[in-house]
Design a protein around this motif. Structure first.
Motif, PDB file in Angstrom:
ATOM      1  N   ASP A 130       1.014  -1.164  -0.102  1.00  0.00           N
ATOM      2  CA  ASP A 130       0.104   0.158   0.180  1.00  0.00           C
ATOM      3  C   ASP A 130       1.025   1.290   0.083  1.00  0.00           C
ATOM      4  OD1 ASP A 130      -2.550  -1.206   0.148  1.00  0.00           O
ATOM      5  OD2 ASP A 130      -2.121  -1.496   2.177  1.00  0.00           O
ATOM      6  N   ARG A 131       2.087   1.071  -0.079  1.00  0.00           N
ATOM      7  CA  ARG A 131       2.884   2.086   0.189  1.00  0.00           C
ATOM      8  C   ARG A 131       2.928   3.219  -0.938  1.00  0.00           C
ATOM      9  NH1 ARG A 131       8.372  -1.171   1.711  1.00  0.00           N
ATOM     10  NH2 ARG A 131       7.518  -2.364   0.030  1.00  0.00           N
ATOM     11  N   ALA A 132       2.472   2.840  -2.072  1.00  0.00           N
ATOM     12  CA  ALA A 132       2.274   4.140  -3.052  1.00  0.00           C
ATOM     13  C   ALA A 132       1.219   3.566  -4.080  1.00  0.00           C
ATOM     14  CB  ALA A 132       3.559   4.199  -3.617  1.00  0.00           C
ATOM     15  N   ARG A 145      10.727   7.621   3.202  1.00  0.00           N
ATOM     16  CA  ARG A 145      11.640   6.460   3.935  1.00  0.00           C
ATOM     17  C   ARG A 145      12.373   5.946   2.730  1.00  0.00           C
ATOM     18  NH1 ARG A 145       8.057   2.880   7.306  1.00  0.00           N
ATOM     19  NH2 ARG A 145       6.671   3.641   5.670  1.00  0.00           N
ATOM     20  N   TYR A 146      11.729   5.720   1.585  1.00  0.00           N
ATOM     21  CA  TYR A 146      12.393   4.861   0.533  1.00  0.00           C
ATOM     22  C   TYR A 146      13.052   5.768  -0.799  1.00  0.00           C
ATOM     23  CZ  TYR A 146       9.343   1.563   2.936  1.00  0.00           C
ATOM     24  OH  TYR A 146       8.668   0.940   3.880  1.00  0.00           O
ATOM     25  N   THR A 147      14.284   5.986  -0.351  1.00  0.00           N
ATOM     26  CA  THR A 147      15.000   6.890  -1.225  1.00  0.00           C
ATOM     27  C   THR A 147      16.520   6.079  -1.693  1.00  0.00           C
ATOM     28  OG1 THR A 147      16.197   8.079   0.676  1.00  0.00           O
ATOM     29  CG2 THR A 147      14.057   8.941  -0.138  1.00  0.00           C
ATOM     30  N   SER A 150      18.733   6.277   1.569  1.00  0.00           N
ATOM     31  CA  SER A 150      18.552   5.526   2.649  1.00  0.00           C
ATOM     32  C   SER A 150      18.507   3.961   2.375  1.00  0.00           C
ATOM     33  CB  SER A 150      16.952   5.618   3.130  1.00  0.00           C
ATOM     34  OG  SER A 150      15.933   5.121   2.453  1.00  0.00           O
ATOM     35  N   PHE A 151      19.085   3.769   1.001  1.00  0.00           N
ATOM     36  CA  PHE A 151      19.268   2.194   0.587  1.00  0.00           C
ATOM     37  C   PHE A 151      20.796   1.998   0.878  1.00  0.00           C
ATOM     38  CE2 PHE A 151      20.117  -1.096  -2.394  1.00  0.00           C
ATOM     39  CZ  PHE A 151      18.780  -1.823  -2.321  1.00  0.00           C
ATOM     40  N   VAL A 152      20.980   1.174   1.605  1.00  0.00           N
ATOM     41  CA  VAL A 152      22.364   0.581   2.111  1.00  0.00           C
ATOM     42  C   VAL A 152      22.967  -0.304   0.984  1.00  0.00           C
ATOM     43  CG1 VAL A 152      23.851  -0.293   3.585  1.00  0.00           C
ATOM     44  CG2 VAL A 152      21.830   0.756   4.278  1.00  0.00           C
ATOM     45  N   VAL A 153      23.913   0.284   0.346  1.00  0.00           N
ATOM     46  CA  VAL A 153      24.719  -0.427  -0.852  1.00  0.00           C
ATOM     47  C   VAL A 153      25.627  -1.624  -0.424  1.00  0.00           C
ATOM     48  CG1 VAL A 153      25.671  -0.242  -3.239  1.00  0.00           C
ATOM     49  CG2 VAL A 153      23.929   1.438  -2.405  1.00  0.00           C
ATOM     50  N   GLY A 184      14.543 -12.299  -3.987  1.00  0.00           N
ATOM     51  CA  GLY A 184      13.412 -12.825  -3.150  1.00  0.00           C
ATOM     52  C   GLY A 184      12.759 -11.764  -2.289  1.00  0.00           C
ATOM     53  N   VAL A 185      12.047 -12.128  -1.404  1.00  0.00           N
ATOM     54  CA  VAL A 185      11.275 -11.145  -0.626  1.00  0.00           C
ATOM     55  C   VAL A 185      12.028 -10.271   0.429  1.00  0.00           C
ATOM     56  CG1 VAL A 185       9.595 -11.228   1.036  1.00  0.00           C
ATOM     57  CG2 VAL A 185       9.188 -12.578  -0.677  1.00  0.00           C
ATOM     58  N   GLY A 186      11.744  -9.155   0.151  1.00  0.00           N
ATOM     59  CA  GLY A 186      12.418  -8.209   1.268  1.00  0.00           C
ATOM     60  C   GLY A 186      13.671  -7.858   1.243  1.00  0.00           C
ATOM     61  N   LEU A 187      14.106  -8.026  -0.150  1.00  0.00           N
ATOM     62  CA  LEU A 187      15.663  -7.490  -0.394  1.00  0.00           C
ATOM     63  C   LEU A 187      15.738  -6.284  -0.943  1.00  0.00           C
ATOM     64  CD1 LEU A 187      17.015 -11.073  -1.726  1.00  0.00           C
ATOM     65  CD2 LEU A 187      17.135  -9.953   0.416  1.00  0.00           C
ATOM     66  N   GLY A 188      14.666  -5.545  -1.263  1.00  0.00           N
ATOM     67  CA  GLY A 188      14.711  -4.124  -1.494  1.00  0.00           C
ATOM     68  C   GLY A 188      14.219  -3.643  -3.000  1.00  0.00           C
ATOM     69  N   LYS A 189      13.345  -4.465  -3.662  1.00  0.00           N
ATOM     70  CA  LYS A 189      12.850  -4.187  -4.819  1.00  0.00           C
ATOM     71  C   LYS A 189      11.907  -3.113  -4.953  1.00  0.00           C
ATOM     72  CE  LYS A 189      11.111  -8.487  -5.226  1.00  0.00           C
ATOM     73  NZ  LYS A 189      11.597  -9.065  -3.904  1.00  0.00           N
ATOM     74  N   VAL A 347      16.020  -8.292   4.699  1.00  0.00           N
ATOM     75  CA  VAL A 347      16.172  -7.051   4.901  1.00  0.00           C
ATOM     76  C   VAL A 347      14.990  -6.580   5.884  1.00  0.00           C
ATOM     77  CG1 VAL A 347      16.767  -4.800   4.790  1.00  0.00           C
ATOM     78  CG2 VAL A 347      17.851  -6.426   3.416  1.00  0.00           C
ATOM     79  N   ARG A 348      13.746  -7.138   5.426  1.00  0.00           N
ATOM     80  CA  ARG A 348      12.667  -6.905   5.977  1.00  0.00           C
ATOM     81  C   ARG A 348      12.650  -7.583   7.506  1.00  0.00           C
ATOM     82  NH1 ARG A 348       8.147  -7.776   2.768  1.00  0.00           N
ATOM     83  NH2 ARG A 348       8.724  -6.150   1.627  1.00  0.00           N
ATOM     84  N   GLU A 349      13.011  -8.769   7.569  1.00  0.00           N
ATOM     85  CA  GLU A 349      13.123  -9.368   8.932  1.00  0.00           C
ATOM     86  C   GLU A 349      14.134  -8.533   9.757  1.00  0.00           C
ATOM     87  OE1 GLU A 349      12.110 -13.996   8.249  1.00  0.00           O
ATOM     88  OE2 GLU A 349      14.322 -13.334   7.626  1.00  0.00           O
TER      89      GLU A 349
HETATM   90  P1  ADP Z   1      11.170  -6.353  -1.574  1.00  0.00           P
HETATM   91  O1  ADP Z   1      10.224  -5.386  -2.528  1.00  0.00           O
HETATM   92  O2  ADP Z   1      12.115  -7.024  -2.194  1.00  0.00           O
HETATM   93  O3  ADP Z   1      10.232  -7.550  -1.149  1.00  0.00           O
HETATM   94  P2  ADP Z   1      11.552  -4.116   0.077  1.00  0.00           P
HETATM   95  O4  ADP Z   1      11.876  -3.197  -1.007  1.00  0.00           O
HETATM   96  O5  ADP Z   1       9.910  -3.915   0.612  1.00  0.00           O
HETATM   97  O6  ADP Z   1      11.632  -5.530  -0.457  1.00  0.00           O
HETATM   98  O7  ADP Z   1      12.200  -4.206   1.426  1.00  0.00           O
HETATM   99  C1  ADP Z   1      11.880  -4.623   2.618  1.00  0.00           C
HETATM  100  C2  ADP Z   1      12.245  -3.755   3.712  1.00  0.00           C
HETATM  101  O8  ADP Z   1      13.757  -3.659   3.800  1.00  0.00           O
HETATM  102  C3  ADP Z   1      12.084  -2.419   3.432  1.00  0.00           C
HETATM  103  O9  ADP Z   1      11.588  -1.474   4.664  1.00  0.00           O
HETATM  104  C4  ADP Z   1      13.055  -1.627   2.805  1.00  0.00           C
HETATM  105  O10 ADP Z   1      13.400  -0.282   3.049  1.00  0.00           O
HETATM  106  C5  ADP Z   1      14.340  -2.415   3.393  1.00  0.00           C
HETATM  107  N1  ADP Z   1      15.449  -2.602   2.763  1.00  0.00           N
HETATM  108  C6  ADP Z   1      15.697  -3.734   1.865  1.00  0.00           C
HETATM  109  N2  ADP Z   1      16.944  -3.526   1.240  1.00  0.00           N
HETATM  110  C7  ADP Z   1      17.555  -2.425   1.870  1.00  0.00           C
HETATM  111  C8  ADP Z   1      18.604  -1.810   1.607  1.00  0.00           C
HETATM  112  N3  ADP Z   1      19.877  -2.473   0.935  1.00  0.00           N
HETATM  113  N4  ADP Z   1      19.065  -0.688   2.527  1.00  0.00           N
HETATM  114  C9  ADP Z   1      18.148  -0.065   3.186  1.00  0.00           C
HETATM  115  N5  ADP Z   1      16.983  -0.812   3.614  1.00  0.00           N
HETATM  116  C10 ADP Z   1      16.492  -1.803   2.741  1.00  0.00           C
END
Ligand code: ADP
Ligand code: MG
Length: 481
Positions: A130-132, A145-147, A150-153, A184-189, A347-349
């Motif tokens: 629902d985020r956007a 929050r999602y910029t 804030s994304f850790v590389v 996979g899920v929660g990896l930052g897509k 990352v989500r976990e």
């Molecule tokens: P996906 O869409 O791949 O399932 P999300 O983009 O929703 O994953 O990421 C899950 C959570 O982890 C989000 O809160 C996101 O901000 C955070 N997250 C994932 N990868 C990173 C990263 N490299 N740096 C900072 N936060 C991250």
């Protein structure tokens, strides 16, 4: 945090070969070859060996394919050399020799072409985001929050990150359209997609505003069906086709949904033809998304395909550091290390665990310590323990050494069987919480001293023989993955 120099670094590597069309063409070939290989050798083998390949370079009619270690190079050369050569020849008849050698991909751009999907986590039900909402209104509604900042590389995501940056800077640039992000899920897509939207809406430095529509595939389908029902599909199409950038998140949701796919395909084509940018995410690579129509799959794979790999310990540490700093909370290094070791899924976990710790510390006004961490996260940690089973270890080891499963429990002591059996015992001790007697029982009722001896022996051999050490290490990594 992604510092500017990080950004420059990764971007340079993407464009290092001039972003030339020759490079893009080679990259596309390499991506297709990887897709071919994946179906030729099977998912498991591909993931274990071939996904570590990177493209070394082309010299006349010779192409170099690199693997990170001597052991992997030999393995791939011995087991898949012919397959690899055949795949190259099928894709590019000009290539006559394939040199399989040791080398690391120094060029991040090439990592992706060795990309394979991460195993989908068991709870990877398509989640609703629902985020956007699809939006043409700049600013405001997008989540700060999602910029990119804030994304850790780190290694596992630097290529996807660089591609996303590139698209945000120059939508619809050649070679990056469509941009297909998967992992996979929660990896930052989703994070990266929203970062693109944020960047285009907020920081377009004087250029005319770019209209961006972001929606989950689920939402797309819902909107489409609603439009059908109210006989307003024309409006829906018009609306979508008026944007500059269309982003569809979690495309796997459309697998098997033919009429929605059809609609998406037409919109997609219309947009690309009009020079608009498409960004799509999914949990698998285009070639692995079964239930997608072939022509859609083909089109999706013909731009840039970037894989978000599973996190590494280093990346998890950086993420924890960044999030703790963000929350202005003191988290001891030991706690961060503990979390980064234990919570390896996504990352989500990791974020969830850290948030729980912070919440708990604030609620009870206590500092975060290793003890409170273990206490607060008990349930979570339990679920993460006991990952690898002795069965899995035995299966993997037999597969690797090409011996029969029954050999693990048999009394035979021939070296070619006894050694793999010892390796399996060693791994069982290392990767499970089973006791020595328990392990012994699972290997044909052997005594615990036999297991002890095996563990010591393998340790010794690994110290003496680096190639053997690499091999055992690789088995361990594969089991832990
Ligand atoms: P996906 O869409 O791949 O399932 P999300 O983009 O929703 O994953 O990421 C899950 C959570 O982890 C989000 O809160 C996101 O901000 C955070 N997250 C994932 N990868 C990173 C990263 N490299 N740096 C900072 N936060 C991250
Ligand atoms: Mg997502």
């Amino acid at each position: 945090m992604a510092s500017d120099s990080d950004v420059l670094e990764s971007e340079r590597s993407v464009t290092s070969k001039g972003g030339s069309s020759a490079h893009a063409e080679l990259a596309a070939q390499w991506a297709r070859i990887n897709a071919r290989l994946q179906s030729a050798v099977g998912e498991v083998n591909y993931r274990a060996w071939m996904r570590h390949m990177s493209l070394g370079g082309v010299d006349g009619d010779e192409v170099a394919v690199q693997l990170p270690t001597a052991f992997m190079r030999d393995w791939v050369r011995d087991h898949y050399g012919d397959t690899l050569r055949a795949a190259w020849r099928a894709e590019n008849p000009a290539i006559r020799h394939v040199d399989i050698r040791i080398g690391h991909s120094t060029d991040a751009a090439e990592e992706v072409f060795a990309a394979a999907p991460e195993p989908t986590s068991p709870n990877s039900v398509p989640h609703h985001d629902d985020r956007a909402e699809p939006r043409h209104d700049p600013l405001g509604a997008l989540d700060a929050r999602y910029t990119f900042a804030s994304f850790v590389v780190g290694k596992p995501n630097e290529f996807a990150y660089a591609c996303a940056r590139r698209v945000a800077e120059q939508p619809a640039c050649k070679g990056f359209n469509p941009l297909f992000l998967y992992g996979g899920v929660g990896l930052g897509k989703t994070h990266l997609m929203l970062a693109i939207a944020w960047e285009l809406n907020c920081h377009n430095g004087g250029t005319p505003a770019v209209s961006v529509a972001y929606m989950s595939a689920e939402k797309f389908m819902y909107r489409f069906i609603a439009a059908l029902r109210s006989q307003s599909t024309m409006d829906f199409k018009e609306e979508l086709r008026s944007v500059d950038v269309l982003m569809i998140d979690d495309l796997q949701f459309l697998t098997g949904k033919e009429s929605t796919q059809e609609e998406f395909f037409h919109t997609f084509n219309a947009l690309v033809e009009a020079g608009k940018q498409i960004v799509v995410s999914a949990d698998k690579s285009p070639s692995d998304l079964s239930g997608l129509e072939d022509r859609l799959r083909t089109r999706l794979g013909c731009g840039m395909v970037a894989d978000l790999h599973a996190t590494t310990f280093e990346l998890r540490m950086s993420i924890l550091g960044a999030k703790a700093a963000d929350a202005r909370v003191e988290v001891p290094d030991r706690v961060m290390e503990f979390l980064a070791h234990k919570i390896t899924g996504n990352v989500r976990e990791l974020e969830g665990a850290l948030n729980r710790l912070i919440g708990h510390a604030e609620l009870f006004d206590q500092p975060i310590t290793l003890e409170t961490t273990q206490d607060v996260l008990r349930d979570l940690l339990k679920a993460h323990d006991r990952r690898v089973t002795i069965d899995e270890i035995q299966r993997r080891v037999c597969e690797h050494y090409k011996i029969r499963a029954t050999d693990m429990a048999s009394p035979r002591r021939a070296r070619n069987i006894a050694r793999p059996r010892q390796v399996a015992m060693y791994l069982a001790k290392l990767l499970t919480s089973r006791s020595l007697p328990e392990i012994g029982r699972r290997f044909g009722n052997r005594d615990h001293t036999t297991v002890m001896h095996a563990v010591a022996r393998i340790g010794e051999l690994m110290e003496r023989d680096p190639v053997f050490a690499e091999e055992v290490d690789l088995l361990r990594q594969m089991l832990e993955a």
